[in-house]
Every structure is written in C-alpha cells, then in structure tokens.
Write a protein that holds these residues in place. Structure first.
Motif, short mmCIF file in Angstrom:
data_model
loop_
_atom_site.label_atom_id
_atom_site.label_comp_id
_atom_site.label_asym_id
_atom_site.label_seq_id
_atom_site.Cartn_x
_atom_site.Cartn_y
_atom_site.Cartn_z
N GLN A 97 -11.44 1.38 -20.20
CA GLN A 97 -11.47 1.60 -18.76
C GLN A 97 -12.05 0.65 -18.02
O GLN A 97 -13.85 0.68 -18.44
CB GLN A 97 -11.17 3.14 -17.85
N PRO A 155 -9.64 -4.48 -23.86
CA PRO A 155 -10.03 -3.79 -22.27
C PRO A 155 -10.46 -4.41 -21.44
O PRO A 155 -10.68 -5.43 -21.84
CB PRO A 155 -10.84 -2.57 -22.52
N SER A 177 -7.11 0.38 -16.12
CA SER A 177 -6.86 0.24 -17.12
C SER A 177 -5.85 0.01 -17.58
O SER A 177 -4.82 -0.56 -17.17
CB SER A 177 -6.60 1.33 -18.14
#
Length: 866
Positions: free
Chosen positions: A439, A331, A425
C-alpha cells in the motif's frame, strides 16, 4: 460380461439372442450344451434388463474360435451336410437349416444354426452386384424352394442394398458400402415352396461393414482459447483440444494422436508448452511466463489418426490461443505525497451514496499491472474517521488514475474544508514471494466552495385536519420554508404551484395559508378525504433557487348532504300482495352521517297514506306497497320522506314515479296494462283506433278516385261515326243538329272576304275569333298515300301534338274556320254533299291496324251493308 445400472444391479436379468448360450446372474457366459462352432468367430448379443424400470441395455460379444477346434471336431452323426465355412468367396454355400436322422428313420427338425456375421469392406470398387454368400436348404433336393431376405437394406430403407437369387440362394451386395453411414445390417432369410408355404424357419443374418481409413480427424473448434497465470510452474494445465474421427475408434483408423507443430512467439523458449498425445491436454513445460513481456501465445496443434503415424494416417490442424493472465506482483505507489482540490457544497441532495459534485482530484499512482484487473485497480480509503464518510472513489478511467468523489452531500455552513489521508492498495493481495509493501498513502486537502442552496420545507408533506365547510378566509396553517444559506442575506417568497380546486391562498412573505372558498369533502378533488396542494418557496439568490412543499388537508365529514331516495321509478300491480317495491337511500356523506335511514309517507296529501304503505326492512332498505285492495292503472307520484342519522339529522322528500298496471298470474305487467299505466284510458284508446281507421279510409278513397280519373282520360273515344266526319280532322260535338238550311245563321260570315285590309288595319290585340289567323300555321305531318298499319297511330299522335301546341288555334266553343268557299260556289249548300261508296275499294286492311281501329274496321269491312 460386466454391467452396472448405478443401483446395485438388484433384480437385473441377462439373456442372449442364442439358445446355445446362457448368462448367469454374475455375468458369466457359458454354453448351454455340447456344440460345435462352424466358423472362426461367433458374435452374440447379450441383453441386461430391469423388470422394475423396464430398462434394457445391449452389448455385443465376439468369440474367436481356436484353430485346433476345426481339426479335432467331430461331425455329428446322421446329419446330411455340415454348413460351409462363411468365407467371402463366390463358391461358398451356407446350410443354415440342419436335419437329423432319428433311430427309427424319421427326420425331426433341430434348432436353427446361429449364423456367423458376414463382413463386407466399405468403399469396395466392385464389380457389382458382388456375391456375399449362398444360402440353401438340404430340402431343395426334394422340392423346389424359393429364397428371400427381409430387413433394413433389403425391403426396408435403404432399399435393395442386398438382394438374393430366389432359385440359387446367392446373396449379393449391389453398391459400395459406407461404414460411417451404417455400420451393420440385420437381415432375415426365408425359404418357402412354390406355393408360398414355409419350408424352414427364418434365420438371422448379421452383416458388418469393415472400416477403412477414409476420414481425417476433425477438431470440434478451429480456434481454442485458454489462459495460464504468469509465473506458473512447469506441468500447469492450460486447456484441452479435442478432435473426432468418424472411422472405427476400436481400430487404428479412428485412433487419434496429438502433437504441437509451432509456437508463436518462441520466447523465452521455443517449447513453453507440451500436449498429451492421447488426451489433447496442453500443459506448461518450461518456466518463465511473464505477462509484462509476452501476453499471448499462438500454438498450432495437429491431430493424426492411425495412432499418429504420419506416413499412413490422415491429419488436421487447429489453433490454440493461450493468454497469460496477470498476477499481483507490483504494488501501487502515489506519485506525490500531497494533493489539493476544491469541491462544491450542495445540501439539496443529502442522501448518502448519491454523487453530488463533480471530480475533486485525480491522484496519479504508479501501478504495474493489467489495466482494469484487480491487480491494477487501486482502492482508496480515507484514514480520518470523523469525515471519511463524505467521500468515495470510483473505478479508474485511465492507466494509474484514481477519481475521488463526494459520497454524501457536504455543507459549507458546517465544514468549509476537509483534510484527509488517503491509502491506496490493490484489490488483490500481492503474489506469494513478493517482498514489497502492498500500500501507499498521500495527504489530500479539500476546500468547500459555498453555492446558493434552495429553500426547503422542514415538514414535507405537512398534514393538517379540519372539518369541511369552514368559511372563506379562515386561516388554516403557516407553511414556511427554511433557507440553508446562513451567510447570505436572502428573502424567501411563496406562491402556489398546484391547487386543483383553487380553494387556498398563501401569503407571499410569511407562507400563511387561508381558504379562498368553502372546502367540500364530497368534491371530486378529494381523494380518500384528503385534499393536496403544492407550494413553491424561492429565494432571490444568484442564480435563484427554489424548493417545493406539499400540504395535505384531511377534511372531517359533517352532515351537510340530505339522503336521496332510490330508485326514482318503479312498477307495481294494481292489486296488492302480488309484488312490492324495494326502496333505499343514497347519502354523499360518510359514517356516522348516513344510515340507518327513516322512511315515512307525508300526511299531505291524505291520499298518499290512504293508498300506500311503507314497511321497514333494515336500516338501509324498506318496502313500498299498496294499502287498498285495488288501484286504477296509471302513473302515480308517491312522495317519501327519507331522514339520515346525522347530528343534526337531515331529511329530504323524494318523489318516486310508480306505474300501476294490471298483471298476469306471474306478477308481470301485461301489454295493455302497460299502455293503460302510461295514462290512457279505454275510451281514449278506442278513439285513437277509430281516427286511424278513418284516416286510412280517406287515403284509400283518394287513391281509387285518382286511378279512375286516370282510366277515364286514357279511355276517351278517339273516333266518331263516318257520316259526321267531313274532313280529316277528328272532332267531337255534343249534338249533330240540322244542315245549313235548318239553322238561322248569318252565312255571310262564312264568305271569304274580297280583301284583307280590314284585317291588317285592325288594332293590335283585337281579332274576331272566326277570322283566319295571320302568320305561320302549324305544319301537320303528311299522310302517306298507302297507310301502313304501324304508321296510323304515329300519324294521329303527331297531329294531336301539333294541334295542342298551336298558339293560333281558336277555342273549342267558337266558330272554326275550315276553308273559304268563295262566291259563286257550284256546290251550293255543303249539306247537299253526301258520301257515295262503291264496292270497288277493299277495306280489309283496317283489320290489321289493331284494336284502336276495330270499330272503323267493323263499319267499312264488316261485310254487306244492312
């Protein structure tokens, strides 16, 4: 045999190329009667055909005959000879035409044999020609038979691959065969007698080329590209490689097998992939694919025929490049939680979605993934609902970067700063099994900097309506602009940017529009009744800014144009009821200031209404015709009054020139009538013709007179009688006269003077015309002693030119000085001289001097004197 035409096989029929076998509707192949097969194998061609679509499909069926059938077979009774077994030996003999003996001793022809195929190995080394088989008929014991073969490979291209001895029937192959070039040949054998008459029916010969392993496998591509996701499980399909072998695929020569030779790099294992040996499918065989460690593998694949036997088979290699694709297993993260940036307001482009400012900020985020992919690119969304529509994010320009832009124009006068919370994100969701937040968020503060914005016109384009023809100086409207910079004390000035007809003026301070000329709707500057002008509004800021506005004036038509008569000229016959003139009118105005029109003739002069009449057809057209029975040919100016339907109506008196002329039976003007109609009467035409004739006669007489004068000058007599010629000079006098004694002349003037003093002492310019000139005398050409006929004409012409060009020669009417005799001349009077001629001289040569000396030749050479 099994067959499927993808339509349920409805109506499909089967047949074979042999009368000994048949096929049922279900595809069962059976013998039509009891028969013996003369060879170890039998090949048939089965055809399926659809009567509706006329489609045809063929398949080859090969029968292998069991060995026992050759030992327990019974020879047919009454047959002369059985066909020999078809073996590739030189002594083999084939009897394809069977004969049977009937009970009463008569021979009858049976059906032909189905000849087994002849097998020929490819790439044979010879020697050539090489015998394949011998064909003969049992009738060759009774008559002489000639054998021949036809078909592809014999008498059709490729030519002469096979030939046959016409006497013995031995068939040969003449060169090595190549199965990849042609796998089979279909020939027909013929037997005829010496006269060319058919002895036996033609038979079919099938020749098959036996395949040899002479072609190595060939990959369709030398480099194959494939991909597989990182972290894929063992057994995941990657790609397929394909190699083709030109050899027979039904034998081991064409059966290809695949294997992996090498893998680079050998990490995390040297056997990360495996390949299906028959299909060429490459799949993963081990776990551990990680794009962040190894992004690409290079695999060398080998294809071998002979079912993969490396000792006997032929091989070839190709390269497979396998790319490990990225999955979203990392991420994104912001490197800082707070970002400050500045932007510039610009209200000149308020459209949403248009980039109206430069870069605001680059938010550095830590993203582990392939650059440019969905897994690497972040997607920022402001969380503040009231202001987030002003901003957007572009694609990253470098690793772990995000660029923020204005999505719509911001106004310093409305918002001086923005505070946003930005969330980032990946575009793709995290891969399954990743236990991390997908995110990250950060705060962004944006300050708006004020800039000078251009004035703008609130209503752009502005439309006003008024009647045409308003007087000069009329105020039309006020076209003012608004300056959006409320916190700047600026003045706006107005000016014209585009005024095609120069009809308008604008007040520079308040934008008031007035007319500078009369507005005319019929002007060429008007498009669809609209006149368009553009104005400029500029402030005095630093730097100054300006905006434009367009004013559209819709002009309402008034009846200010009188109608015009059409056409301007016309033609009509001198007698009525033959033809008429259709007239109409054109008006520059528009409805309702145009038709219907009123056409009428004026009352003055009275001859107009006396000779002409107008008949109304409709609101736009009328007819002009003669009222009287006859009108003399000529051109007449007919005035017509045309009135439109405006309020108030306008009229115009237009003159139409009408040519009245005599017409033929079709109502067309004759040629003479057209001339007469131009204004010339019959008397004028006759006078013109007489003048032309007189002029031509004068020219002709002048030409005749000039020709006659030229002829007289050329025919002037050049020679005179011989008794009048005393010297070589050629002179012509009007009369001969008497001698010196008969004339009362002072002959002392002919005496040569003793001295020349009185001549030399004379006053210059005074000279007696009979005196001998002093100075150089002209040089006359010397006459040859024996004249030549061709020289006489040249001599005379040269002498004539010398005399004409002599400036000292006296006039022809004066006394000519020939010579001075001097005193005491023994000759006495010149008149006492006479010509004495004798017959000793021959003058016949004068006849050769041409026609110009014919008279002289007649005088001297004409014969005896009279």
């Amino acid at each position: 045999v099994k067959f499927n035409n993808c339509a349920g096989n409805k109506g499909v029929r089967y047949e074979t190329n042999s009368l000994d076998f048949k096929v049922r509707a279900d595809g069962t192949l059976y013998a039509a009667h009891h028969l013996q097969v003369p060879s170890k194998q039998l090949i048939l061609v089965v055809t399926a055909w659809d009567p509706q679509t006329l489609g045809r499909w063929e398949a080859m069926v090969r029968f292998l005959v069991a060995e026992k059938s050759q030992h327990n077979g019974h020879k047919p009774k009454g047959r002369k000879a059985l066909p020999g077994e078809l073996v590739q030996q030189q002594s083999d003999t084939l009897l394809p035409w069977r004969q049977h003996q009937s009970a009463n001793g008569l021979r009858r022809q049976k059906r032909d044999w189905v000849i087994p195929p002849i097998n020929v190995p490819e790439n044979s080394r010879g020697p050539f020609p090489q015998q394949l088989v011998r064909i003969r008929s049992d009738k060759d014991k009774e008559i002489h038979i000639r054998y021949s073969i036809t078909g592809v490979g014999a008498d059709q291209p490729p030519m002469e691959v096979f030939n046959i001895d016409p006497v013995s029937g031995r068939m040969y192959v003449t060169r090595p065969m190549d199965r990849e070039e042609r796998a089979s040949y279909h020939l027909r054998a013929h037997a005829v007698d010496m006269n060319g008459n058919k002895v036996e029916n033609p038979i079919d010969l099938y020749i098959y080329v036996i395949d040899m392993n002479d072609n190595r496998p060939e990959f369709i591509n030398q480099v194959y590209n494939g991909s597989v996701d990182e972290g894929s499980k063992p057994g995941t399909y990657v790609m397929t490689v394909t190699a083709n072998d030109a050899d027979d695929g039904t034998t081991a020569n064409g059966m290809v097998r695949y294997r992996i030779v090498t893998q680079t790099p050998q990490s995390p294992s040297q056997n990360m992939f495996t390949i299906n040996s028959e299909t060429g499918d490459i799949v993963t065989v081990a776990a551990g694919l990680d794009r962040e460690k190894v992004q690409q593998y290079i695999v060398i694949v080998q294809a071998t025929d002979m079912e993969g036997n490396l000792n006997y088979g032929l091989s070839n290699t190709a390269t497979a490049i396998i790319t490990v694709t990225d999955v979203n297993d990392n991420p994104p993260e912001f490197t800082t939680s707070t970002v400050r940036a500045a932007g510039w307001g610009n209200a000149e482009q308020p459209q949403k979605g248009v980039r109206t400012s430069a870069l605001i900020t680059r938010d550095l985020a830590r993203v582990m993934g392939q650059a440019g992919s969905r897994n690497w690119g972040g997607m920022g969304l402001p969380t503040t609902t009231c202001t987030h529509s002003h901003f957007s994010f572009s694609q990253p320009e470098g690793p772990r970067e995000k660029i923020q832009h204005f999505a719509a124009a911001v106004d310093y006068e409305m918002n001086r700063a923005f505070m946003l919370t930005v969330m980032v994100s990946n575009q793709a969701p995290l891969a399954s099994g990743i236990q991390m937040s997908f995110q990250s968020t950060a705060g962004v503060t944006i300050s708006v900097t004020d800039v000078n914005e251009a004035p703008y016109f609130p209503t752009n384009h502005k439309l006003i309506r008024l009647e045409e023809g308003v007087p000069t100086g009329t105020v039309l409207t006020t076209f003012s602009a608004v300056d959006p910079d409320r916190f700047m004390q600026q003045a706006v000035r107005y000016s014209k940017l585009s005024d095609p007809a120069n009809w308008l003026n604008i007040n520079a301070t308040n934008g008031q529009i007035t007319t500078a000329a009369v507005l005319d709707r019929e002007s060429d500057y008007i498009k669809n009744n609209v006149y368009e002008a553009t104005f400029l509004a500029a402030d005095n800021g630093i730097p100054p800014a300006s905006g434009t506005g367009t004013l559209q004036i819709y002009l309402i038509d008034i009846n200010d144009n009188a109608p015009e008569l059409l056409p301007k000229e016309a033609q009509i016959c001198e007698k009525p009821n033959l033809n008429v003139i259709n007239i109409t009118a054109a008006d520059a105005d528009i409805d309702p200031n145009v038709g219907p029109f009123v056409f009428e003739l004026p009352s003055v002069p009275s001859a107009v209404r006396k000779n002409w009449t107008i008949t109304r057809l409709n609101g736009d057209y009328a007819q002009l015709s003669l009222r009287i029975m006859y009108l003399e040919a000529g051109v007449y100016d007919v005035p017509i009054i045309v009135t439109d339907s405006g309020n108030p109506p306008l009229y115009n008196t237009s003159v139409i020139k009408v040519k009245v002329c005599p017409c033929d039976e079709n109502g067309d003007c004759t040629t003479i009538g057209a001339v007469a109609a131009a204004g010339l009467g019959t008397g004028a035409i006759i006078a013109i013709l007489i003048c032309i004739i007189i002029l031509l006669t004068m020219v002709l007489l002048f030409v005749v007179w000039m020709k006659r004068r030229e002829k007289e000058r050329h025919t002037k007599q050049l020679l005179i009688d011989p008794e009048d010629d005393v010297r070589d000079n050629i002179l012509k006098y009007d009369e001969e006269g008497g001698g010196e004694e008969d004339q009362d002349y002072d002959l002392s003037q002919l005496q040569q003077p003793e001295t020349m003093d009185h001549v030399l002492n004379k006053t210059p310019g005074v000279r007696r015309v009979d005196e001998r000139p002093i100075g150089a005398e002209p040089q006359y050409p010397i006459r040859p002693v024996i004249p030549h006929p061709g020289d006489i004409g040249d001599f005379i012409n040269e002498g004539l030119r010398a005399a004409d060009n002599d400036p000292t020669a006296p006039p022809y009417d004066s006394l000519l000085v020939f010579d001075y005799e001097g005193s005491g001349s023994t000759a006495g009077s010149v008149s006492s001289l006479n010509s004495s001629s004798s017959g000793d001289q021959d003058y016949d040569y004068l006849n050769d001097w041409g026609p110009r000396f014919k008279k002289l030749a007649d005088m001297y050479g004409g014969g005896e004197e009279d």
